[in-house]
Design a protein around this motif. Structure first.
Motif, PDB file in Angstrom:
ATOM      1  N   SER A   1      43.762 -33.316 110.027  1.00 22.57           N
ATOM      2  CA  SER A   1      43.017 -32.727 108.882  1.00 22.57           C
ATOM      3  C   SER A   1      43.834 -31.854 108.122  1.00 22.57           C
ATOM      4  CB  SER A   1      41.773 -31.994 109.603  1.00 22.57           C
ATOM      5  OG  SER A   1      40.982 -32.943 110.149  1.00 22.57           O
ATOM      6  N   VAL A   2      43.684 -32.225 106.664  1.00 23.38           N
ATOM      7  CA  VAL A   2      44.584 -31.381 105.847  1.00 23.38           C
ATOM      8  C   VAL A   2      43.776 -30.099 105.933  1.00 23.38           C
ATOM      9  CG1 VAL A   2      45.271 -30.953 103.539  1.00 23.38           C
ATOM     10  CG2 VAL A   2      45.489 -33.252 104.610  1.00 23.38           C
ATOM     11  N   VAL A   3      44.589 -28.787 105.906  1.00 25.87           N
ATOM     12  CA  VAL A   3      44.158 -27.679 106.173  1.00 25.87           C
ATOM     13  C   VAL A   3      44.471 -26.936 104.613  1.00 25.87           C
ATOM     14  CG1 VAL A   3      44.114 -25.373 107.036  1.00 25.87           C
ATOM     15  CG2 VAL A   3      44.311 -27.195 108.525  1.00 25.87           C
ATOM     16  N   SER A   4      45.646 -26.841 104.329  1.00 26.07           N
ATOM     17  CA  SER A   4      45.703 -26.344 102.959  1.00 26.07           C
ATOM     18  C   SER A   4      46.957 -26.821 102.289  1.00 26.07           C
ATOM     19  CB  SER A   4      46.190 -24.827 103.211  1.00 26.07           C
ATOM     20  OG  SER A   4      47.221 -24.584 104.117  1.00 26.07           O
ATOM     21  N   VAL A   5      47.548 -26.775 101.136  1.00 22.57           N
ATOM     22  CA  VAL A   5      48.544 -26.925 100.259  1.00 22.57           C
ATOM     23  C   VAL A   5      48.857 -25.869  99.610  1.00 22.57           C
ATOM     24  CG1 VAL A   5      49.743 -28.625  98.838  1.00 22.57           C
ATOM     25  CG2 VAL A   5      47.946 -29.524 100.237  1.00 22.57           C
ATOM     26  N   ASP A   6      49.929 -25.226  99.840  1.00 19.78           N
ATOM     27  CA  ASP A   6      50.354 -24.086  99.288  1.00 19.78           C
ATOM     28  C   ASP A   6      51.876 -24.250  98.279  1.00 19.78           C
ATOM     29  OD1 ASP A   6      48.432 -22.555 100.034  1.00 19.78           O
ATOM     30  OD2 ASP A   6      49.430 -22.288 102.180  1.00 19.78           O
ATOM     31  N   ALA A   7      51.820 -23.532  97.095  1.00 18.45           N
ATOM     32  CA  ALA A   7      53.023 -23.598  96.308  1.00 18.45           C
ATOM     33  C   ALA A   7      53.982 -22.347  96.792  1.00 18.45           C
ATOM     34  CB  ALA A   7      52.627 -23.454  94.626  1.00 18.45           C
ATOM     35  N   VAL A   8      55.528 -22.716  96.926  1.00 20.89           N
ATOM     36  CA  VAL A   8      56.202 -21.759  97.333  1.00 20.89           C
ATOM     37  C   VAL A   8      57.293 -21.683  96.431  1.00 20.89           C
ATOM     38  CG1 VAL A   8      57.817 -21.125  99.044  1.00 20.89           C
ATOM     39  CG2 VAL A   8      55.581 -22.258  99.631  1.00 20.89           C
ATOM     40  N   GLU A   9      57.847 -20.539  95.889  1.00 23.43           N
ATOM     41  CA  GLU A   9      58.969 -20.366  95.100  1.00 23.43           C
ATOM     42  C   GLU A   9      60.186 -19.937  95.964  1.00 23.43           C
ATOM     43  OE1 GLU A   9      58.557 -18.071  91.635  1.00 23.43           O
ATOM     44  OE2 GLU A   9      57.768 -19.604  90.547  1.00 23.43           O
ATOM     45  N   THR A  10      61.181 -21.183  96.179  1.00 23.00           N
ATOM     46  CA  THR A  10      62.357 -20.960  96.981  1.00 23.00           C
ATOM     47  C   THR A  10      63.592 -20.280  96.163  1.00 23.00           C
ATOM     48  OG1 THR A  10      61.669 -22.607  98.220  1.00 23.00           O
ATOM     49  CG2 THR A  10      63.930 -22.074  98.382  1.00 23.00           C
ATOM     50  N   PRO A  11      64.018 -19.122  96.438  1.00 21.44           N
ATOM     51  CA  PRO A  11      65.160 -18.486  95.779  1.00 21.44           C
ATOM     52  C   PRO A  11      66.301 -19.770  95.527  1.00 21.44           C
ATOM     53  CG  PRO A  11      64.485 -17.048  97.483  1.00 21.44           C
ATOM     54  CD  PRO A  11      63.809 -18.156  97.734  1.00 21.44           C
ATOM     55  N   ALA A  12      66.772 -19.624  94.370  1.00 24.91           N
ATOM     56  CA  ALA A  12      67.667 -20.556  94.053  1.00 24.91           C
ATOM     57  C   ALA A  12      69.024 -20.186  94.827  1.00 24.91           C
ATOM     58  CB  ALA A  12      68.086 -20.854  92.514  1.00 24.91           C
ATOM     59  N   CYS A  13      70.206 -21.264  94.905  1.00 25.06           N
ATOM     60  CA  CYS A  13      71.214 -21.056  95.618  1.00 25.06           C
ATOM     61  C   CYS A  13      72.486 -20.888  94.634  1.00 25.06           C
ATOM     62  CB  CYS A  13      71.405 -22.137  96.688  1.00 25.06           C
ATOM     63  SG  CYS A  13      73.096 -21.891  97.645  1.00 25.06           S
ATOM     64  N   GLY A  14      73.395 -20.395  94.708  1.00 28.43           N
ATOM     65  CA  GLY A  14      74.600 -20.237  93.617  1.00 28.43           C
ATOM     66  C   GLY A  14      74.445 -19.231  92.419  1.00 28.43           C
ATOM     67  N   THR A  15      75.291 -19.248  91.685  1.00 29.38           N
ATOM     68  CA  THR A  15      75.511 -18.366  90.343  1.00 29.38           C
ATOM     69  C   THR A  15      74.933 -19.223  89.320  1.00 29.38           C
ATOM     70  OG1 THR A  15      77.630 -19.411  90.007  1.00 29.38           O
ATOM     71  CG2 THR A  15      77.820 -17.452  91.440  1.00 29.38           C
ATOM     72  N   LEU A  16      74.829 -18.137  88.238  1.00 32.44           N
ATOM     73  CA  LEU A  16      74.136 -18.812  86.916  1.00 32.44           C
ATOM     74  C   LEU A  16      75.262 -19.708  86.387  1.00 32.44           C
ATOM     75  CD1 LEU A  16      72.115 -18.717  84.608  1.00 32.44           C
ATOM     76  CD2 LEU A  16      73.354 -17.273  83.723  1.00 32.44           C
ATOM     77  N   GLU A  17      76.559 -19.446  86.595  1.00 33.17           N
ATOM     78  CA  GLU A  17      77.607 -20.750  85.882  1.00 33.17           C
ATOM     79  C   GLU A  17      77.311 -21.760  86.971  1.00 33.17           C
ATOM     80  OE1 GLU A  17      78.211 -17.281  86.959  1.00 33.17           O
ATOM     81  OE2 GLU A  17      78.480 -16.551  85.171  1.00 33.17           O
ATOM     82  N   GLU A  18      77.094 -21.820  88.058  1.00 29.56           N
ATOM     83  CA  GLU A  18      76.684 -23.148  88.767  1.00 29.56           C
ATOM     84  C   GLU A  18      75.584 -23.786  88.578  1.00 29.56           C
ATOM     85  OE1 GLU A  18      79.134 -22.013  93.021  1.00 29.56           O
ATOM     86  OE2 GLU A  18      77.012 -21.134  92.775  1.00 29.56           O
ATOM     87  N   PHE A  19      74.436 -22.882  88.452  1.00 34.95           N
ATOM     88  CA  PHE A  19      73.264 -23.695  87.764  1.00 34.95           C
ATOM     89  C   PHE A  19      73.447 -24.134  86.362  1.00 34.95           C
ATOM     90  CE2 PHE A  19      69.578 -23.055  85.016  1.00 34.95           C
ATOM     91  CZ  PHE A  19      68.755 -23.811  85.521  1.00 34.95           C
ATOM     92  N   ALA A  20      74.144 -23.871  85.521  1.00 32.30           N
ATOM     93  CA  ALA A  20      74.546 -24.162  84.043  1.00 32.30           C
ATOM     94  C   ALA A  20      75.494 -25.610  84.242  1.00 32.30           C
ATOM     95  CB  ALA A  20      75.358 -23.102  83.297  1.00 32.30           C
ATOM     96  N   GLU A  21      76.399 -25.480  85.026  1.00 33.10           N
ATOM     97  CA  GLU A  21      76.977 -26.697  85.468  1.00 33.10           C
ATOM     98  C   GLU A  21      76.244 -27.807  85.981  1.00 33.10           C
ATOM     99  OE1 GLU A  21      80.027 -27.949  84.694  1.00 33.10           O
ATOM    100  OE2 GLU A  21      80.331 -26.098  83.574  1.00 33.10           O
ATOM    101  N   ASP A  22      75.119 -27.707  86.950  1.00 29.08           N
ATOM    102  CA  ASP A  22      74.271 -28.606  87.317  1.00 29.08           C
ATOM    103  C   ASP A  22      73.463 -29.004  86.239  1.00 29.08           C
ATOM    104  OD1 ASP A  22      72.870 -29.931  89.573  1.00 29.08           O
ATOM    105  OD2 ASP A  22      71.234 -28.595  88.881  1.00 29.08           O
TER     106      ASP A  22
END
Length: 226
Positions: free
Chosen positions: A154-175
């Motif tokens: 039986s499904v009880v709940s479905v929750d949204a979760v914000e996970t902290p990003a890994c890496g630097t802003l420069e690495e995010f820009a490259e991704d």
């Protein structure tokens, strides 16, 4: 995952499932075992990873596919699938296996990216075709809930979760630039290389890499009948 993300998810798993120091949790498909180790370190459960790949970071590991768990019925207080379902050959069988090894009243946790989560990723403006491919490949919340219900849970709940990003802003820009380049290659047109613009968009638009939006579904096995 970053250390902050591992700590966040270890806490969410323990709290959502209601685990205690004597609880037993099976992390299916959890190699190399970083999340299992974080849950162990949180002191809320004994954790075993079931995966065909070795899990050197896990407290315990068994070589097993999700569709054929070697555990006895009613042997775990909780089962965790963390971004696993869309990789499986037969997710319905895997969910039924999870239900089989759960104790009565036990918790089944599925960590996944819903279609809403995928669309909320700020990078999607650079990869609309890649997004559409992901939406076709990854089951959305109603499909996952149906698999769970079909397994007798039986499904009880479905929750949204914000996970902290890994890496630097420069690495995010490259991704972002990498995803833009993949999208550009799929189009196969003569438009300019989007990578310089994508890097500028990421570097100018964010002070730090944005968090990743994910979902956590909790289901429970019916309690035993007195």
């Amino acid at each position: 995952m970053s250390a902050d993300a591992l700590a966040l998810w270890a806490g969410r798993v323990c709290e959502t499932a209601g685990l205690g120091a004597n609880s037993r949790l099976l992390d299916v498909g959890g190699a190399p075992g970083a999340l299992a180790a974080a849950i162990r370190d949180a002191g809320c459960a004994y954790v075993c990873v079931a995966d065909p790949r070795p899990a050197p970071l896990a407290p315990a590991w068994v070589d097993a596919r999700a569709e054929a768990l070697p555990s006895d019925p009613n042997s775990f207080d909780a089962v965790l699938f963390s971004h696993v379902l869309h990789h499986l050959e037969d997710p319905g069988v895997a969910v039924r296996e999870a239900a089989r090894v759960l104790t009565p009243g036990g918790a089944f946790l599925i960590r996944f990216a819903s279609h809403a989560d995928l669309r909320a990723d700020p990078r999607v403006q650079w990869m609309p075709r890649l997004l559409e491919s992901a939406l076709l490949a990854i089951p959305d919340t109603p499909r996952i809930a149906a698999l769970v219900e079909d397994a007798g849970l039986s499904v009880v709940s479905v929750d949204a979760v914000e996970t902290p990003a890994c890496g630097t802003l420069e690495e995010f820009a490259e991704d972002v630039a990498l995803q833009a380049a993949r999208e550009w290659a799929m189009r196969g047109d003569s438009s300019p290389d989007p990578r310089p613009e994508a890097r500028r968009w990421a570097a100018d638009g964010f002070a730090a890499p944005p968090p990743v939006r994910e979902s956590l579904l909790l289901a429970r096995k019916p309690p035993s009948v007195a």
